[in-house]
Design a protein around this motif. Structure first.
Motif, PDB file in Angstrom:
ATOM      1  N   MET A 103       0.845  -1.211   0.000  1.00 35.12           N
ATOM      2  CA  MET A 103       0.000   0.000   0.000  1.00 35.12           C
ATOM      3  C   MET A 103       0.876   1.255   0.000  1.00 35.12           C
ATOM      4  SD  MET A 103      -3.238   0.490  -0.003  1.00 35.12           S
ATOM      5  CE  MET A 103      -4.234   1.952  -0.031  1.00 35.12           C
ATOM      6  N   GLN A 104       1.979   1.187   0.786  1.00 37.28           N
ATOM      7  CA  GLN A 104       2.882   2.348   0.849  1.00 37.28           C
ATOM      8  C   GLN A 104       3.548   2.605  -0.501  1.00 37.28           C
ATOM      9  OE1 GLN A 104       5.582   1.601   4.057  1.00 37.28           O
ATOM     10  NE2 GLN A 104       4.120   2.218   5.616  1.00 37.28           N
ATOM     11  N   ASN A 105       3.823   1.509  -1.207  1.00 38.95           N
ATOM     12  CA  ASN A 105       4.515   1.661  -2.488  1.00 38.95           C
ATOM     13  C   ASN A 105       3.559   1.857  -3.654  1.00 38.95           C
ATOM     14  OD1 ASN A 105       7.113   1.329  -1.431  1.00 38.95           O
ATOM     15  ND2 ASN A 105       6.850  -0.882  -1.372  1.00 38.95           N
ATOM     16  N   TRP A 106       2.288   1.839  -3.351  1.00 39.66           N
ATOM     17  CA  TRP A 106       1.288   1.943  -4.416  1.00 39.66           C
ATOM     18  C   TRP A 106       1.025   3.402  -4.731  1.00 39.66           C
ATOM     19  CZ3 TRP A 106      -4.602   0.550  -4.123  1.00 39.66           C
ATOM     20  CH2 TRP A 106      -5.088   0.402  -5.418  1.00 39.66           C
ATOM     21  N   GLU A 107       1.442   3.819  -5.891  1.00 40.13           N
ATOM     22  CA  GLU A 107       1.246   5.204  -6.321  1.00 40.13           C
ATOM     23  C   GLU A 107       0.046   5.244  -7.242  1.00 40.13           C
ATOM     24  OE1 GLU A 107       4.790   6.803  -7.948  1.00 40.13           O
ATOM     25  OE2 GLU A 107       5.909   6.531  -6.100  1.00 40.13           O
ATOM     26  N   PHE A 108      -1.039   5.627  -6.671  1.00 42.15           N
ATOM     27  CA  PHE A 108      -2.290   5.591  -7.428  1.00 42.15           C
ATOM     28  C   PHE A 108      -3.240   6.655  -6.880  1.00 42.15           C
ATOM     29  CE2 PHE A 108      -6.680   3.993  -7.655  1.00 42.15           C
ATOM     30  CZ  PHE A 108      -6.809   3.912  -9.017  1.00 42.15           C
ATOM     31  N   SER A 109      -3.871   7.356  -7.781  1.00 45.03           N
ATOM     32  CA  SER A 109      -4.881   8.341  -7.361  1.00 45.03           C
ATOM     33  C   SER A 109      -6.202   8.004  -8.032  1.00 45.03           C
ATOM     34  CB  SER A 109      -4.442   9.737  -7.772  1.00 45.03           C
ATOM     35  OG  SER A 109      -5.484  10.642  -7.532  1.00 45.03           O
ATOM     36  N   LYS A 110      -7.195   7.767  -7.208  1.00 49.75           N
ATOM     37  CA  LYS A 110      -8.489   7.393  -7.808  1.00 49.75           C
ATOM     38  C   LYS A 110      -9.153   8.582  -8.500  1.00 49.75           C
ATOM     39  CE  LYS A 110     -11.409   7.877  -3.720  1.00 49.75           C
ATOM     40  NZ  LYS A 110     -12.333   7.210  -2.830  1.00 49.75           N
ATOM     41  N   LEU A 111      -8.584   9.767  -8.247  1.00 46.44           N
ATOM     42  CA  LEU A 111      -9.135  10.953  -8.929  1.00 46.44           C
ATOM     43  C   LEU A 111      -8.867  10.888 -10.431  1.00 46.44           C
ATOM     44  CD1 LEU A 111      -7.965  13.639  -6.395  1.00 46.44           C
ATOM     45  CD2 LEU A 111     -10.294  12.881  -6.747  1.00 46.44           C
ATOM     46  N   LEU A 112      -7.838  10.121 -10.787  1.00 49.55           N
ATOM     47  CA  LEU A 112      -7.495  10.019 -12.204  1.00 49.55           C
ATOM     48  C   LEU A 112      -8.358   9.005 -12.939  1.00 49.55           C
ATOM     49  CD1 LEU A 112      -3.623  10.191 -11.909  1.00 49.55           C
ATOM     50  CD2 LEU A 112      -5.186  11.990 -12.554  1.00 49.55           C
ATOM     51  N   LEU A 113      -9.170   8.286 -12.193  1.00 49.53           N
ATOM     52  CA  LEU A 113     -10.096   7.349 -12.838  1.00 49.53           C
ATOM     53  C   LEU A 113     -11.428   8.056 -13.008  1.00 49.53           C
ATOM     54  CD1 LEU A 113      -9.563   3.963 -11.004  1.00 49.53           C
ATOM     55  CD2 LEU A 113      -8.828   4.563 -13.280  1.00 49.53           C
ATOM     56  N   LYS A 114     -11.933   8.045 -14.223  1.00 50.45           N
ATOM     57  CA  LYS A 114     -13.215   8.720 -14.430  1.00 50.45           C
ATOM     58  C   LYS A 114     -14.324   7.913 -13.779  1.00 50.45           C
ATOM     59  CE  LYS A 114     -15.956  11.140 -17.777  1.00 50.45           C
ATOM     60  NZ  LYS A 114     -16.356  11.274 -19.152  1.00 50.45           N
ATOM     61  N   ASN A 115     -14.218   6.615 -13.918  1.00 45.95           N
ATOM     62  CA  ASN A 115     -15.262   5.753 -13.376  1.00 45.95           C
ATOM     63  C   ASN A 115     -14.594   4.652 -12.567  1.00 45.95           C
ATOM     64  OD1 ASN A 115     -17.415   4.173 -12.838  1.00 45.95           O
ATOM     65  ND2 ASN A 115     -17.962   3.779 -14.983  1.00 45.95           N
ATOM     66  N   SER A 116     -14.883   4.633 -11.295  1.00 53.47           N
ATOM     67  CA  SER A 116     -14.209   3.638 -10.458  1.00 53.47           C
ATOM     68  C   SER A 116     -15.041   2.380 -10.295  1.00 53.47           C
ATOM     69  CB  SER A 116     -13.901   4.248  -9.086  1.00 53.47           C
ATOM     70  OG  SER A 116     -15.099   4.588  -8.454  1.00 53.47           O
ATOM     71  N   TYR A 117     -16.168   2.311 -10.983  1.00 55.50           N
ATOM     72  CA  TYR A 117     -17.010   1.131 -10.810  1.00 55.50           C
ATOM     73  C   TYR A 117     -16.369  -0.080 -11.493  1.00 55.50           C
ATOM     74  CZ  TYR A 117     -20.750  -2.179 -11.150  1.00 55.50           C
ATOM     75  OH  TYR A 117     -21.479  -3.318 -11.062  1.00 55.50           O
ATOM     76  N   GLY A 118     -16.336  -1.156 -10.768  1.00 52.90           N
ATOM     77  CA  GLY A 118     -15.831  -2.407 -11.328  1.00 52.90           C
ATOM     78  C   GLY A 118     -14.334  -2.438 -11.507  1.00 52.90           C
ATOM     79  N   MET A 119     -13.656  -1.454 -10.939  1.00 58.53           N
ATOM     80  CA  MET A 119     -12.200  -1.416 -11.060  1.00 58.53           C
ATOM     81  C   MET A 119     -11.597  -2.308  -9.979  1.00 58.53           C
ATOM     82  SD  MET A 119     -11.133   0.493 -13.519  1.00 58.53           S
ATOM     83  CE  MET A 119     -11.848   1.634 -14.676  1.00 58.53           C
ATOM     84  N   GLU A 120     -11.366  -3.518 -10.313  1.00 57.68           N
ATOM     85  CA  GLU A 120     -10.772  -4.456  -9.367  1.00 57.68           C
ATOM     86  C   GLU A 120      -9.665  -5.216 -10.077  1.00 57.68           C
ATOM     87  OE1 GLU A 120     -14.482  -5.659  -6.458  1.00 57.68           O
ATOM     88  OE2 GLU A 120     -14.172  -6.754  -8.312  1.00 57.68           O
ATOM     89  N   VAL A 121      -8.595  -5.376  -9.379  1.00 53.48           N
ATOM     90  CA  VAL A 121      -7.502  -6.180  -9.910  1.00 53.48           C
ATOM     91  C   VAL A 121      -7.271  -7.324  -8.935  1.00 53.48           C
ATOM     92  CG1 VAL A 121      -5.101  -6.192 -10.601  1.00 53.48           C
ATOM     93  CG2 VAL A 121      -6.458  -4.157 -10.972  1.00 53.48           C
ATOM     94  N   TYR A 122      -7.486  -8.520  -9.408  1.00 49.36           N
ATOM     95  CA  TYR A 122      -7.212  -9.704  -8.598  1.00 49.36           C
ATOM     96  C   TYR A 122      -5.817 -10.179  -8.969  1.00 49.36           C
ATOM     97  CZ  TYR A 122     -12.137 -10.071  -7.285  1.00 49.36           C
ATOM     98  OH  TYR A 122     -13.386  -9.829  -6.770  1.00 49.36           O
ATOM     99  N   VAL A 123      -4.973 -10.191  -7.986  1.00 49.16           N
ATOM    100  CA  VAL A 123      -3.586 -10.542  -8.281  1.00 49.16           C
ATOM    101  C   VAL A 123      -3.052 -11.501  -7.217  1.00 49.16           C
ATOM    102  CG1 VAL A 123      -2.637  -8.521  -7.100  1.00 49.16           C
ATOM    103  CG2 VAL A 123      -1.361  -9.531  -8.928  1.00 49.16           C
ATOM    104  N   SER A 155       3.815   9.871  -3.403  1.00 45.05           N
ATOM    105  CA  SER A 155       2.932   9.136  -4.299  1.00 45.05           C
ATOM    106  C   SER A 155       2.003  10.106  -5.031  1.00 45.05           C
ATOM    107  CB  SER A 155       2.104   8.128  -3.513  1.00 45.05           C
ATOM    108  OG  SER A 155       1.174   8.791  -2.714  1.00 45.05           O
ATOM    109  N   LEU A 156       1.534   9.646  -6.165  1.00 40.41           N
ATOM    110  CA  LEU A 156       0.651  10.477  -6.985  1.00 40.41           C
ATOM    111  C   LEU A 156      -0.597  10.873  -6.208  1.00 40.41           C
ATOM    112  CD1 LEU A 156       0.590  11.545  -9.879  1.00 40.41           C
ATOM    113  CD2 LEU A 156      -0.779   9.577 -10.492  1.00 40.41           C
ATOM    114  N   ALA A 157      -1.052   9.965  -5.380  1.00 40.90           N
ATOM    115  CA  ALA A 157      -2.260  10.233  -4.579  1.00 40.90           C
ATOM    116  C   ALA A 157      -2.048  11.404  -3.638  1.00 40.90           C
ATOM    117  CB  ALA A 157      -2.637   8.988  -3.794  1.00 40.90           C
ATOM    118  N   ALA A 158      -0.809  11.573  -3.193  1.00 40.31           N
ATOM    119  CA  ALA A 158      -0.527  12.676  -2.267  1.00 40.31           C
ATOM    120  C   ALA A 158      -0.285  13.982  -3.014  1.00 40.31           C
ATOM    121  CB  ALA A 158       0.683  12.328  -1.416  1.00 40.31           C
ATOM    122  N   VAL A 159       0.301  13.883  -4.222  1.00 41.86           N
ATOM    123  CA  VAL A 159       0.695  15.086  -4.951  1.00 41.86           C
ATOM    124  C   VAL A 159      -0.468  15.664  -5.756  1.00 41.86           C
ATOM    125  CG1 VAL A 159       2.274  15.983  -6.699  1.00 41.86           C
ATOM    126  CG2 VAL A 159       3.054  14.245  -5.112  1.00 41.86           C
ATOM    127  N   ALA A 160      -1.200  14.792  -6.432  1.00 43.33           N
ATOM    128  CA  ALA A 160      -2.186  15.246  -7.430  1.00 43.33           C
ATOM    129  C   ALA A 160      -3.288  16.158  -6.874  1.00 43.33           C
ATOM    130  CB  ALA A 160      -2.787  14.042  -8.137  1.00 43.33           C
TER     131      ALA A 160
END
Lengths: 323, 219
Positions: free
Chosen positions: A240-260, B161-166
């Motif tokens: 989680m700490q290394n996960w660089e992701f912003s959900k604001l960049l997703l227009k639609n977050s519905y059904g966005m799941e990654v099973y890994v 992270s992008l989540a913090a910056v954006a």
């Protein structure tokens, strides 16, 4: 005098325009906010309705763990359901008993199948054969369930209730057969474990097949069973700490799941990353992959996990990691 | 949840005081600009149309008394106003002054009114130029400040992270967007009004001597 009057008129005129401009701005701002809300509502209400997982009493997921991990789960209080004693088809085995009772329609939304999904992802040993990942893949199941859910959401709940009633009736009417099937299942399980040469150790496990399964039999080509919950939580927080992701960049977050699933070696190195289900957003998929790559090496496996490797499954959603 | 519904506007709830101040300044600039645009647009359009109609009548009749009566209908036109001021001067002098003195006095009155009309036309318009020039910079200031704060917070959180910056940058960029939204209409309106006012001023310069001549040649 006349000029003064003209000036006053002009000022009054301008004040009117000023008020009109302020009103216009207010209207524009409210419209913009309203449109945003409308847009957000449109995204929030998707055409596909997700079917919620209903847990029936006494899921048989734990037997999967016990089969691989060498630990027996504590038997669930309800007799018929623990009957599923084989590794990945634990629940499926229980269903044939119910099948004659339940009509075909009701068999589709049988929830125990879904309930086993996360367990499979986390604790299944994929190296045994290419088949397990197929079983693990969860995409087809919701896809089958969705059209029904869209058409008759009320029917599903009714069907589930009927199914529950049927199960209860069955349990009430034939407790002896249920107990018999449980015993048979346990016997089969023991035979199988003995034939595979795994040490059958006793231990406590939850009735729902939680990830607190035991260690794997080393040297048989199997990966480990589910690692301990604290270890999972620890690596989840690292990822989680290394996960660089912003959900604001997703227009639609519905059904966005990654099973890994990730294969972790004893020294903590991530050996393999397997995507069981990818999201439609490449950004999310890539961010997950990068996070996992960045997280390697993870902390060394706990001693109780043995010297073998383990497979751990995660579900990445825009909201975070679901273990 | 509400923030996600509001989208960009939801970000404003987390904005700092400086960014909020900049946004309120830009909002007030925008409101005043639009008020000026609306006010000047009606004023200039009316002035132009009434001036044209008055000129048509003036060259058709060429009788100052009749033209003066007609000019009362065009109270918001620039050229009718100038003509009226000349006519008032012409009647005030009557037969007391000789022709040379009469010409000078009427010309002075016409020029004075032409100047006053020119000032009236161009009043408030420079504010549009000011908004057009400064609003983008004010917005930029808000953005720079917002990004500074955002980076400061990132440093505190020790996460790149992008989540913090954006979100911080997105929030800060709203100020630039607001600045541009205030400046663009102001610049467009300024250019339009300077062009229209220029046309009216050229008319005033051109027809003021005609008015003076009309009064002098009046039998």
């Amino acid at each position: 005098m006349e000029k003064g009057q003209k000036r006053i008129d002009a000022e009054k005129n301008f004040s009117l325009w000023l008020v009109a401009a302020a009103l216009m701005h207010a209207v524009v701002i409210f419209l913009a906010i309203y449109l945003q809300i409308l847009d957000a509502n449109r995204i929030v209400k998707p055409k596909i309705v997700s079917v919620s997982i209903v847990s029936l009493p006494g899921s048989g997921g734990s037997f999967e763990v016990s089969a691989k991990g060498g630990r027996e789960s504590a038997p669930a209080p309800e007799a018929p359901h623990p009957a599923g004693s084989k590794k990945s088809v634990g629940v499926k085995e229980a269903l044939p008993e119910l099948a004659p009772v339940t009509p075909k329609k009701e068999a589709k939304p049988v929830t125990p199948k879904k309930e086993t999904k996360p367990v499979k992802i986390k604790e299944k040993v994929p190296e045994a054969a290419p088949a397990p990942p197929k079983k693990v893949a969860v995409a087809p199941l919701p896809a089958k369930a969705k059209p029904k859910a869209v058409d008759k959401p009320a029917d599903i709940t009714k069907t589930l209730e009927r199914l529950k009633q049927n199960v209860d009736k069955k349990m009430a009417s034939s407790p002896s057969t249920s107990a018999g099937s449980l015993n048979n299942a346990l016997a089969r399980l023991q035979q199988k474990v003995q034939s595979e040469g795994h040490p059958v150790s006793t231990g406590s496990g939850s009735g729902k097949g939680s990830s607190s399964g035991g260690r794997s039999g080393a040297g048989k080509g199997y990966g480990g069973g589910g690692p301990s919950a604290p270890y999972q939580a620890e690596i989840a927080s690292i990822i989680m700490q290394n996960w660089e992701f912003s959900k604001l960049l997703l227009k639609n977050s519905y059904g966005m799941e990654v099973y890994v699933r990730i294969n972790i070696l004893a020294n903590g190195t991530i050996n393999k990353i397997v995507f069981d289900k990818k999201a439609s957003s490449e950004y999310l998929n890539n961010s997950v992959k990068k996070a996992l790559e960045k997280s390697s090496p993870l902390p060394v496996l706990p001693k109780q996990e043995g010297t073998g490797d383990v497979w751990i499954g995660f579900v990445f959603t825009p909201e975070g990691i679901e273990k | 949840m509400v923030d996600s519904y509001l989208g960009i506007f939801g970000l404003l709830s987390d904005a700092g005081p400086v960014v909020l101040f900049v946004l309120s300044v830009l909002l007030s600039f925008s409101i005043v600009s639009w008020a000026i645009i609306a006010y000047k647009f009606t004023y200039v359009r009316k002035s132009l149309s009434e001036s044209r109609a008055f000129l048509d009548y003036f060259f058709e009749i060429y009788n100052v008394d009749k033209v003066f009566v007609e000019s009362e209908k065009y109270r918001k036109g620039s050229l009718p106003r100038v003509f009226r001021s000349g006519y008032v001067e012409y009647h005030a002098l009557g037969d007391k002054a000789d022709i040379r003195q009469l010409r000078v006095r009427i010309a002075r009155a016409v020029n004075r009114e032409a100047n006053a009309e020119s000032k009236r036309l161009s009043s408030l318009v420079p504010f549009l130029a000011t908004v057009g020039n400064t609003a983008p910079f004010i917005g930029l200031f808000g953005t720079v400040w917002g990004i500074m704060t955002s980076f400061h917070n990132i440093g505190k959180a020790q996460s790149s992270s992008l989540a913090a910056v954006a979100p911080g940058i997105s929030e800060a960029l709203i100020a630039t967007a607001a600045g541009l939204a205030a400046a663009i209409p102001a610049v467009m309106a300024y250019n339009y009004f300077t062009h229209q006012i220029g046309i009216i001023e050229r008319d005033l310069e051109e027809f003021s001597p005609e008015f003076v001549a009309a009064f002098i040649n009046e039998p």
